[in-house]
Design an enzyme around this catalytic site. Structure first.
Site, short mmCIF file in Angstrom:
data_model
loop_
_atom_site.label_atom_id
_atom_site.label_comp_id
_atom_site.label_asym_id
_atom_site.label_seq_id
_atom_site.Cartn_x
_atom_site.Cartn_y
_atom_site.Cartn_z
N GLU A 163 0.85 -1.19 0.00
CA GLU A 163 0.00 0.00 0.00
C GLU A 163 0.89 1.24 0.00
O GLU A 163 1.78 1.36 0.81
CB GLU A 163 -0.88 -0.02 1.26
N LYS A 222 8.40 -1.64 -2.18
CA LYS A 222 7.77 -0.86 -1.12
C LYS A 222 8.82 -0.29 -0.16
O LYS A 222 8.79 0.88 0.20
CB LYS A 222 6.76 -1.73 -0.36
N CYS A 278 6.16 4.10 8.90
CA CYS A 278 6.84 3.43 7.79
C CYS A 278 8.31 3.77 7.61
O CYS A 278 9.15 2.87 7.52
CB CYS A 278 6.13 3.75 6.48
C1 UDX Z 1 4.71 7.19 3.82
C2 UDX Z 1 4.74 7.14 2.28
O1 UDX Z 1 4.60 8.47 1.77
C3 UDX Z 1 3.63 6.26 1.76
O2 UDX Z 1 3.72 6.15 0.36
C4 UDX Z 1 3.78 4.89 2.40
O3 UDX Z 1 2.72 4.06 1.98
C5 UDX Z 1 3.79 4.97 3.91
O4 UDX Z 1 4.81 5.87 4.34
P1 UDX Z 1 3.25 8.44 5.65
O5 UDX Z 1 4.19 7.87 6.65
O6 UDX Z 1 1.79 8.32 5.90
O7 UDX Z 1 3.50 7.78 4.22
O8 UDX Z 1 3.54 10.00 5.51
P2 UDX Z 1 4.45 10.94 4.58
O9 UDX Z 1 3.57 11.98 4.01
O10 UDX Z 1 5.28 10.19 3.63
O11 UDX Z 1 5.36 11.66 5.65
C6 UDX Z 1 6.31 10.96 6.45
C7 UDX Z 1 7.05 11.92 7.36
O12 UDX Z 1 7.93 12.76 6.62
C8 UDX Z 1 6.13 12.85 8.15
O13 UDX Z 1 6.59 12.96 9.47
C9 UDX Z 1 6.23 14.14 7.40
O14 UDX Z 1 5.93 15.26 8.20
C10 UDX Z 1 7.69 14.11 6.95
N1 UDX Z 1 7.95 14.95 5.76
C11 UDX Z 1 7.37 14.65 4.57
C12 UDX Z 1 8.80 16.04 5.86
O15 UDX Z 1 9.33 16.32 6.93
N2 UDX Z 1 9.05 16.79 4.75
C13 UDX Z 1 8.48 16.52 3.53
O16 UDX Z 1 8.76 17.26 2.57
C14 UDX Z 1 7.61 15.42 3.45
#
Ligand code: UDX
Ligand code: ADP
Length: 466
Positions: A163, A222, A278
């Site tokens: 996913e 993944k 993740c």
């Molecule tokens: C992530 C992947 O994006 C997704 O494809 C996978 O299925 C699961 O892991 P998620 O953990 O829900 O998703 O959130 P994501 O939006 O990727 O953000 C992860 C972390 O990185 C957050 O703490 C977010 O605040 C941080 N982040 C993200 C940043 O600090 N800067 C950014 O530019 C993007």
């Protein structure tokens, strides 16, 4: 050809819940049953008021309201749902191991194995088993092995269908995914199973966005996708520290490099550090797998992404301490935000937890406000870290449901999550009720620094020399 009429999903969490809700919404002719051992969680999914479902995700309530009771069901009757379904998704948690070999790096697969054994025990007919949870490459072979020795004569096909939804945008991501990835065996039976799952997604996903691969490529992709995304965040975060030292502005640097189409503009927001269930887990997993194949350089390379992330969280906490005349002992620090990012109530691996831990070690008094995270979760996150006893935490941490209350009398405010509502606050009112000098540490580059400075705040934003 296998036509699926009943699906079972084991695990009603942040992945299983939203994913199955959207499948049920899009495929009215398929009965989707989501099962979980956790009775309270299933009861919450069945709450007549969809505001009380256990996962907060914009748009999810409406999807559940539409499909629940029609062709979407939440239940604790795991065996029954397994028995009835032709296709079973495994969507249980695979946290980093906290014991034994691979402690701190490898994925703990005990829940996956339990699921496989349960399917083996219960199944009376052939099944397609789909790995939805993120798993180390080659996990499917263990599941296969368990299912091959049931003695029931049933045949099982294992697919990997990782996913890619991100929390906070899960419904958007599920409605219009960049791609759906399905891995399976190259045998005719494997191909038939792949086709059965392709047919489900083809109800709403354009065929060219459904990628099919061998099962190992799917499992590994993944981990690699998450590692690449996390690497981008660690890269820009490493540059944020350089910006602070050189008076470059990390937002401007991000805009300038992001305009290069080869680099692209996404995932360049400097922050207090990435969190979530993740990124850290999957990279640690990749590191562990690389090491287990003797690939030390590969392991070191990816481990550095984690080390920069740890550094960024520590660095943020140290900035707060340094600006407080090197002591935060007994001082009130307000935390705005506890979730690992906005629009979710998930706090797993949130940077806020680690920043709080550093500050508690220096005897700060922390008051937390988060629009979606309950008090009990904040305490359990701190206890889980294991570095403080629960009594100590309770002495040092308060959780309130009003942001103005959180900031009242505080020496500093730390922005840990980028909730939109923080931008709308009456910052003059907050300033008036704070201890002076009133410091704001913007760990998300969320607020308008010039406006805050005009009011009188001292502001320190990630990646800015101010
Ligand atoms: C992530 C992947 O994006 C997704 O494809 C996978 O299925 C699961 O892991 P998620 O953990 O829900 O998703 O959130 P994501 O939006 O990727 O953000 C992860 C972390 O990185 C957050 O703490 C977010 O605040 C941080 N982040 C993200 C940043 O600090 N800067 C950014 O530019 C993007
Ligand atoms: P994710 O973010 O991967 O969805 P969660 O922790 O939110 O992770 O959800 C995983 C869910 O799986 C939990 O609600 C847990 O109770 C459930 N679960 C774990 N093992 C089993 C099992 N053997 N049978 C049924 N449910 C399980």
């Amino acid at each position: 050809m296998t036509k699926i009429s009943k699906i079972c999903c084991i695990g009603a969490g942040y992945v299983g819940g939203p994913t199955m809700s959207v499948i049920a919404k899009k495929c009215r002719d398929i009965q989707v049953t989501v099962v979980d051992l956790n009775e309270a969680r299933i009861a919450a999914w069945n709450d007549p008021d969809v505001n009380n479902i256990p996962v907060y995700e914009p748009g999810l309530g409406a999807v559940v309201a539409e499909a629940r009771g029609r062709n979407l069901f939440f239940s604790t009757e795991v065996d029954k749902a397994i028995d009835e379904a032709e296709m079973i998704f495994i969507s249980v948690n695979t946290p980093t191991k906290t014991y034994g070999a691979g402690k701190g790096q490898a994925a703990d697969l005990k829940w996956i194995e339990l699921c496989a054994r349960q399917i083996a025990r219960v199944a009376k007919t052939d099944k397609i088993v789909v790995e939805k949870s993120t798993l180390p490459v080659r996990t499917a072979s263990a599941i296969k092995d368990i299912l091959a020795h049931t003695g029931s004569g049933c045949k099982f096909q294992i697919l990997s269908n990782p996913e890619f939804l991100a929390e906070g945008t899960a419904i958007e991501d599920l409605n219009a995914p960049d791609r759906v990835l399905i891995g399976g065996d190259s045998t005719p039976e494997g191909q038939e199973a792949i086709q059965a799952l392709v047919d489900i997604y083809a109800n709403w996903v354009p065929r060219e966005r459904i990628l099919t691969t061998n099962i190992w490529s799917s499992e590994l992709s993944k981990l690699v996708a998450n590692a690449y995304l996390a690497q981008r965040v660690s890269s820009i975060n490493s540059i944020s520290e350089l910006c602070e030292a050189t008076e470059a502005d990390v937002n401007e640097v991000a805009r300038a490099i992001g305009a290069d189409s080869r680099i692209g503009s996404k995932f360049l927001k400097a922050s207090v550090g990435f969190g979530g269930s993740c990124f850290q887990k999957d990279i640690l997993n990749l590191v562990y797998i690389a090491r287990s194949y003797g690939l030390e350089e590969v392991a070191d390379y990816w481990e550095q992404v984690i080390l920069i992330n740890d550094h960024q969280k520590r660095r943020f906490a140290h900035q707060i301490i340094k600006s407080s005349y090197n002591t935060v002992s007994g001082k009130k620090i307000a935390f705005l935000g506890w979730a690992f990012k906005k629009d979710t109530n998930d706090t797993r691996e949130s940077a806020a937890i680690y920043v709080a831990d550093h500050l508690l070690f220096e005897q700060a008094k922390i008051t937390v406000y988060d629009p979606k995270v309950p008090e009990s979760q904040v305490y359990s996150d701190l206890n889980y870290l294991g570095s403080r006893t629960s009594d100590e935490n309770r002495l040092g941490v308060a959780v309130v449901d009003d942001p103005y209350e959180a900031c009242k009398g505080a020496h500093a405010i730390a922005i840990l999550t980028e909730w939109d509502e923080f931008k709308e606050y009456d910052w003059q009112r907050i300033y008036d009720n704070m201890n002076k000098p009133a410091n704001v540490f913007d760990g998300r580059n969320l607020l308008d620094v010039a406006k805050l400075k005009e009011i009188g705040f001292q502001v320190k934003a990630i990646g800015k020399a101010c």
